[in-house]
Design a protein around this motif. Sequence first.
Motif, short mmCIF file in Angstrom:
data_model
loop_
_atom_site.label_atom_id
_atom_site.label_comp_id
_atom_site.label_asym_id
_atom_site.label_seq_id
_atom_site.Cartn_x
_atom_site.Cartn_y
_atom_site.Cartn_z
N ARG A 140 39.52 30.02 40.63
CA ARG A 140 39.72 31.03 41.68
C ARG A 140 41.12 31.63 41.60
N PHE A 141 42.13 30.78 41.38
CA PHE A 141 43.50 31.25 41.27
C PHE A 141 43.66 32.17 40.07
N PHE B 237 41.35 33.94 38.63
CA PHE B 237 40.65 35.20 38.89
C PHE B 237 41.52 36.11 39.75
N GLY B 238 42.17 35.56 40.75
CA GLY B 238 43.06 36.36 41.61
C GLY B 238 44.24 36.91 40.84
N VAL B 239 44.84 36.10 39.98
CA VAL B 239 45.99 36.56 39.19
C VAL B 239 45.58 37.67 38.23
N VAL B 240 44.47 37.48 37.52
CA VAL B 240 43.99 38.50 36.59
C VAL B 240 43.66 39.78 37.35
N SER B 241 43.09 39.64 38.53
CA SER B 241 42.75 40.80 39.34
C SER B 241 44.01 41.58 39.71
N LEU B 242 45.06 40.89 40.11
CA LEU B 242 46.30 41.57 40.47
C LEU B 242 46.99 42.19 39.25
N ILE B 243 46.92 41.52 38.12
CA ILE B 243 47.53 42.07 36.90
C ILE B 243 46.80 43.34 36.47
N LEU B 244 45.47 43.32 36.54
CA LEU B 244 44.71 44.49 36.17
C LEU B 244 44.81 45.60 37.22
N ALA B 245 45.22 45.27 38.43
CA ALA B 245 45.35 46.27 39.48
C ALA B 245 46.43 47.30 39.15
N VAL B 246 47.47 46.87 38.46
CA VAL B 246 48.58 47.79 38.15
C VAL B 246 48.12 48.93 37.23
N PRO B 247 47.56 48.64 36.05
CA PRO B 247 47.14 49.76 35.21
C PRO B 247 45.97 50.55 35.79
N LEU B 248 45.07 49.87 36.50
CA LEU B 248 43.95 50.60 37.13
C LEU B 248 44.46 51.56 38.19
N LEU C 140 39.48 50.09 45.93
CA LEU C 140 38.19 49.68 46.49
C LEU C 140 37.41 48.86 45.46
N GLY C 141 37.48 49.26 44.20
CA GLY C 141 36.83 48.48 43.15
C GLY C 141 37.43 47.10 42.99
N ILE C 142 38.75 47.00 43.05
CA ILE C 142 39.44 45.71 42.92
C ILE C 142 39.06 44.80 44.09
N VAL C 143 39.11 45.35 45.29
CA VAL C 143 38.73 44.57 46.48
C VAL C 143 37.26 44.16 46.40
N GLY C 144 36.40 45.07 45.94
CA GLY C 144 34.97 44.76 45.82
C GLY C 144 34.70 43.63 44.86
N VAL C 145 35.40 43.62 43.73
CA VAL C 145 35.21 42.55 42.75
C VAL C 145 35.66 41.22 43.33
N ASN C 146 36.79 41.22 44.05
CA ASN C 146 37.27 39.98 44.65
C ASN C 146 36.36 39.49 45.77
N ILE D 251 34.31 35.89 45.93
CA ILE D 251 34.31 34.99 47.09
C ILE D 251 32.88 34.74 47.57
N ALA D 252 32.07 35.79 47.62
CA ALA D 252 30.69 35.64 48.08
C ALA D 252 29.88 34.77 47.13
N ARG D 253 30.21 34.82 45.85
CA ARG D 253 29.50 33.99 44.88
C ARG D 253 29.78 32.51 45.12
N SER D 254 31.00 32.19 45.49
CA SER D 254 31.35 30.79 45.67
C SER D 254 31.07 30.28 47.08
#
Length: 140
Positions: free
Chosen positions: A78-79, A81-92, A110-116, A120-123
């Motif tokens: 989970r951690f 996934f969150g870190v990768v999500s934030l790293i990818l948020a910058v170029p996106l 909205l896409g970044i928040v939706g993926v996160n 969470i819903a999956r787990s």
Amino acid sequence: MEARDPELKSELNATLQARSELGPEYESALIDSFLEKVDQRLDVTLDRRVRRHLAEQQTMVARGARTPPAPLGNFGERFGFGVVSLILAVPLSAIGAANAGIDGLVVAWLGIVGVNVAQIARSRPLFRRSEERTKSDWEG
């Protein structure tokens, strides 16, 4: 040495006594023999634990209780996934803002928040029907 199993402790003492009587040339065979007895003891203990666990699960199923689902992902997953999500948020964010302005930035986030949220819903499913409490015949 505090031993939980007096039989193994006596086997170890017998092995050490035999080694002192037979000499170091038989040490390897004596150790192999002792380790084989330890391995057999571990197998018996493990079999007993597995049978007990299976019996507990069968009892829970017979009573109608559902076994808890295995957790989907540990803290590290989970951690990460969150870190990768934030790293990818910058170029996106940069790509979205450069191509479509503020609207592109909003869509990217909205896409970044939706993926996160999907992660969470999956787990942790929000609605678990099997856990809803139903009244039994004993309750009025």
